[in-house]
Scaffold this active site. Structure first.
Site, PDB file in Angstrom:
ATOM      1  N   LYS A  64       0.722  -1.726  -0.320  1.00 42.82           N
ATOM      2  CA  LYS A  64      -0.277  -0.042  -0.295  1.00 42.82           C
ATOM      3  C   LYS A  64       0.824   1.351  -0.095  1.00 42.82           C
ATOM      4  CE  LYS A  64      -3.075  -2.103   2.751  1.00 42.82           C
ATOM      5  NZ  LYS A  64      -4.219  -3.449   1.807  1.00 42.82           N
ATOM      6  N   CYS A  81      -2.973 -14.863   3.847  1.00 43.37           N
ATOM      7  CA  CYS A  81      -4.088 -15.309   3.307  1.00 43.37           C
ATOM      8  C   CYS A  81      -4.864 -15.965   2.131  1.00 43.37           C
ATOM      9  CB  CYS A  81      -4.766 -13.921   2.202  1.00 43.37           C
ATOM     10  SG  CYS A  81      -3.154 -12.972   1.208  1.00 43.37           S
TER      11      CYS A  81
END
Lengths: 480, 491
Positions: free
Chosen positions: B169, B290
């Site tokens: 990010k 994830c």
């Protein structure tokens, strides 16, 4: 004329509902144009299931097949335009030539999106000694498209055509005060596609809610107001659904002192008063340098005074009514408050057939001058024919004031100097800046991702960038 | 038993407008492998501090956005070099504290830091393409499409791989000209805070801000009107809350959420080659990532042989404290996650599932002092067992058998998730054809991870309930920008 009965379109079948809502002509309120089936959760469910069934085979079609059908749909829009332009005038209050131009532009939007799909949808593949990567684009599934009343054909085609070319199917909810022309055209278009690819459900906020929360809807694309957008986004959150919003704007037009007024003013006023000011990227406030302020105000007033306000089907009328009571009352209130501000308020134009004036949502175009940057009419989106013309000495102050707004859809700059325009445009916090016109050129329609920043929207429509909203990525990584 | 060294407890503050800012309210970060050890006492950011952080980031937008893309890229590349230099220091550097707070192995965290450096560089490369204005012209007009900073970005980061997930990010946001308010994960905030303070020196004051805390801090950030994008990696329930809060101010959201990633073994697989790689794809970080393999589908024809080999390999894991050199398998990051995993195991057992606990305890005596569990295989559970339908996010792997490709595609797609997936085959064509039938954001073939080329070019993210939007590549970079289209009409 007898009122038409307008039904839902589900799986290419007309489907009625137990209740119907009267659709009145905003320019002649006792004229019921249509009686529209009022949908609810069960019609929504049937439409979404139909779209979901159709998706299973539609997603397997090739890009070429889908683009070909869309090109046929575009031709159909052109061919059928004449059959709906007067009906559209009676439901939306917009002028017949405006409706005709709208359908022509909508057809081009369909062609542009069909064309944009070709490059966009092809997989991007790269390879080296270790591995092979393919980034592929896939349809999302069922798209819910929620359409406003002010330019329903264009605004629906901005969603239907990219959704379909990417392999999605769609459920369209037209606006309760302008469902007719759109539904008639969508029904004809839908016949070109397998049943269920295009569905239409009528109704109000409860239908929009039922669509948004339906588990088989993958994405919601909405054009309309911010308050509704917030509700849609909250509803979409429960299903972690993507949203694409094209919302309001408070678009400034900035005149520079070197503007060619003869060329600029007619275009600028078209940008402010077309559709009686009822479109998202209409010029909503004009900034004029002190050096030419008096002259510009005088010329604007003279130009606006030429409008002839009346029913769109009455001969000689070139300025229609406001679409609905809510908007009409809002504009009346805003005008009242503006009058109390002590600014120069001029109600212009002439009234055609004054004896029927009270039978519709009529108001004359208004130009307000000697008005402050902070005035309500300058700071809020009016979405109607009230135009504030603000004097400025300091361009930096104008830029700051524009950027302080929470809205950021379009904007326009009027100057003969290309470099000056570019530099000024780059300082504006907006999604789009038009220079020496208020709207996109043909090249712009094809290439510009349409949409706004800040509270004016999320995501974009049209162009290859707009197509991104209608796909999911599937990246495949083969390790050698 | 190894000699126990208890390092001093750190005090970690919020980092706002270029300075550490303390708080009256603090929470403890504990070593998941030895819960009695408090690694840090961390300041909670209240609404006022969140507001200060956002205002600081907002103020920094103008000066940072005014710097050229090349200069912004150069600053991000210097950040990448610093992160890589930390990786080279091994556990003497930043990796040490991240190992202790996350419970992940030193080798995993050092790899994570290297991966983070590459994620920064790859995003800079992608930005050079993605941020270039597009200009087209004809007789009537010129169209110019520019990509502008979106504004203040709230980056909300999870505990399982906090550095690399943040840099995914951080790098696109900063190169695009955005500024950041980072919310750290409550069970792994320390490494992020230390690294960000170090990197902040490369950027104008206020470009990078860090706040700590739980859901309230996150809510204050999501609600702040000057935040324009929330980029969140974490769980679906939190994502729904964030999106509802974001709706009030019509913020953009980008979510990378959980998955229930299927690994599909084909009958032509080279078992000896595939199994060690596949096990890493499931049990790396004790299964806490994830896109870990969360369901394994093996053809009936080779099931028994494949399962036996899995058992033999997995049984070699030595479960213990990550700082113990004998350990090859660390603890679960937090007690909540451990309790959830134990309940899944319990339910599977109660439903009649066949559970096989594998691996060995490094230090049986201090086992209960940490959040430890042994890796577990579940043999042929029914398709409706929770262990198959839910994301476990831990070292419990269900191994199902299947008969036909159609059947396994239906099983793999029969979930609300759609993050990653993997296929194991010797046949390229067969693998790619099968991949195209899977409903997932990513499909890896013959390794459950991205290749070097994949990291640069793959948009990372999931479909269905696994996310909104994407990270990395030119497509991910676009999430951190707004478009400003200009249309010059020739008179």
């Amino acid at each position: 004329m007898a009122a038409l009965e307008l039904d839902h379109l589900i799986d290419n079948q007309d489907v009625a509902s137990p209740t119907r809502d009267d659709l009145s002509d905003p320019g002649r309120l006792d004229d019921v144009v249509a009686r529209v089936a009022r949908g609810g959760a069960s019609e929504v469910d049937a439409a979404v299931k139909s779209a979901h069934r159709a998706f299973q085979s539609w997603k397997k079609t090739t890009y070429a097949e889908r683009a070909e059908l869309l090109r046929k749909a575009a031709d159909l829009l052109d061919a059928e335009a004449e059959t709906v332009v007067e009906l559209m005038a009676r439901e939306s209050g917009m002028l017949v030539p405006t409706n005709k131009a709208e359908i022509g532009m909508a057809a081009n939007i369909v062609r542009d999106n069909a064309e944009a799909g070709e490059t966009f949808l092809s997989a991007k593949q790269v390879e080296d000694n270790e591995s092979w990567v393919s980034v592929e684009k896939r349809p999302i599934g069922v798209i819910a498209a929620i359409i406003p009343w002010n330019a329903p054909i264009i605004l629906a085609m901005r969603k239907v055509s990219p959704a379909l070319v990417c392999g999605n199917t769609i459920v369209v909810k037209p606006a309760p005060t302008a469902p007719l022309g759109l539904s008639i055209l969508l029904k004809k278009m839908a016949a070109l596609f397998p049943p269920g690819v295009i569905n239409v459900v009528h109704g109000g906020g409860d239908v929009g809610h039922a669509l948004t929360v339906h588990p088989l809807v993958g994405k919601v694309s909405f054009t309309g107001g911010g308050a509704v957008a917030r509700m849609i986004m909250k509803d979409a959150a429960d299903g972690i659904k993507g949203v694409q919003f094209e919302l309001g704007g408070n678009d400034p037009a900035i005149l520079l002192d070197d503007a060619d007024l003869d060329d600029a003013l007619p275009k600028l006023l078209g940008g402010a008063f077309r559709r009686s000011g009822q479109f998202c990227f209409a010029v909503k406030r004009v900034y004029v340098p002190s050096s030419i302020y008096e002259e510009v105000v005088k010329r604007i007033e003279a130009e606006v005074d030429k409008f002839k306000v009346g029913h769109p089907l009455t001969k000689g009328v070139n300025f229609g009514p406001i679409n609905n009571k809510g908007q009409f009352d809002f504009l009346k209130g805003l005008l009242e408050r503006t009058r109390k501000g002590g600014y120069t308020v001029k109600e212009l134009g002439s009234v055609v057939a004054s004896e029927t004036w009270e039978q519709g949502y009529y108001m004359r175009p208004v130009v307000v001058s000697d008005i402050d940057l902070e005035a309500e009419l300058v700071q809020v989106e009016q979405f109607g024919p009230l135009l504030p013309v603000v004097r400025y000495d300091d361009l930096d102050q104008v830029v700051d004031s524009i950027n302080d707004s929470e809205l950021g859809l379009g904007s326009s700059i009027w100057t003969r100097d290309f470099d000056k325009a570019l530099k000024l445009a780059q300082r504006l916090e907006v999604g789009m800046t038009f220079i020496n016109n208020s709207g996109t050129s043909r090249l712009g329609q094809k290439n510009i991702p349409f949409g706004g920043v800040k509270q004016s929207g999320i995501g974009r429509e049209s162009s290859p960038i707009g197509l991104r909203e209608y796909v999911e990525y599937h990246a495949i990584n083969f390790h050698k | 038993m190894t000699k126990r060294v208890t390092p001093a407890t750190l005090t970690v503050d919020n980092f706002i407008d270029g300075a550490w800012v303390g708080s009256d309210e603090r929470f403890d970060v504990r070593d998941p492998g030895r819960r009695a050890d408090v690694i840090a006492r961390v300041a909670v950011a209240d609404e006022a501090q969140v507001d200060r952080a956002v205002e600081s980031a907002h103020k920094a937008l103008k000066p940072w956005g005014a710097i050229s893309i090349d200069d912004r890229a150069a600053a991000v590349l210097r950040a990448a070099d610093l992160i890589e230099a930390e990786a080279e220091k091994g556990i003497e550097g930043l990796a040490g504290v991240v190992v202790r707070e996350t419970g992940m192995l030193p080798v995993e965290i050092i790899m994570e830091l290297r991966g983070a450096a590459y994620a920064a560089r790859d995003n800079v490369e992608a930005a050079k393409v993605a941020l270039e204005p597009v200009i087209v012209e004809d007789k009537a007009s010129i169209v110019r499409i520019e990509h502008r900073p979106i504004g203040v970005v709230a980056a909300i980061v999870p505990w399982n791989a906090p550095i690399v997930l943040l840099i995914r990010k951080f790098a696109p946001a900063l190169v695009a000209g955005d500024t950041l308010v980072i919310k750290t994960p409550p069970t792994a905030p320390v490494g992020v805070a230390i690294l960000m303070e170090k990197l902040a020196g490369l950027f104008p004051r206020g470009v990078i801000n860090v706040v700590h805390g739980g859901a309230e801090t996150g809510a204050a950030l999501s609600a702040h009107p000057k935040v324009r994008l929330i980029s969140f990696t974490g769980g679906g329930a939190a994502a729904k809350q964030i999106m509802k809060t974001a709706a009030d101010t019509l913020k953009n959201v980008q979510f990378e959420l959980g998955g229930n990633d299927a690994a599909i073994v084909l009958d032509d697989v080279d078992m000896n080659k595939a199994i060690p790689t596949l096990i890493a794809g499931a049990f790396h970080r004790s299964g806490q990532f994830c896109f870990a393999i969360k369901r394994l589908y093996v053809p009936e024809s080779i099931y028994d042989a494949f399962f036996d080999k899995l058992v033999a390999e997995i049984d070699a894991f030595r479960v213990g404290h990550p700082m113990d050199p004998r350990t090859t398998f660390g603890p679960i990051n937090n007690p909540g996650q451990l309790a959830y995993l134990k309940s899944l195991v319990e339910k599977t057992h109660a439903a009649g599932g066949e559970l096989i606990e594998l691996g060995h305890k490094v230090d049986p005596e201090s086992w209960d002092e940490g959040n430890y569990m042994l890796p577990v295989l579940v043999r042929k559970p029914a398709g409706d067992f929770d262990i198959v339908t839910c994301e476990q996010f831990g070292p419990v792997l269900p191994v199902m058998s299947y008969k036909s490709e159609d059947e396994v595609v239906a099983l793999a797609n029969g979930t609300e998730y759609g993050l990653g997936s993997s296929i194991w085959t010797s046949d390229f064509e067969r693998g790619v054809a099968l991949a195209r039938r899977l409903e997932a954001g990513m499909t890896y073939i013959n390794k459950n991870a991205q290749s070097r080329l994949g990291r640069r070019h793959m948009p990372f993210g999931g479909i269905k309930q696994s996310g909104i939007g994407t990270e990395n590549s030119e497509l991910g970079l676009a999430e951190f920008t707004e478009i400003h289209a200009m249309n010059f009409h020739k008179v």
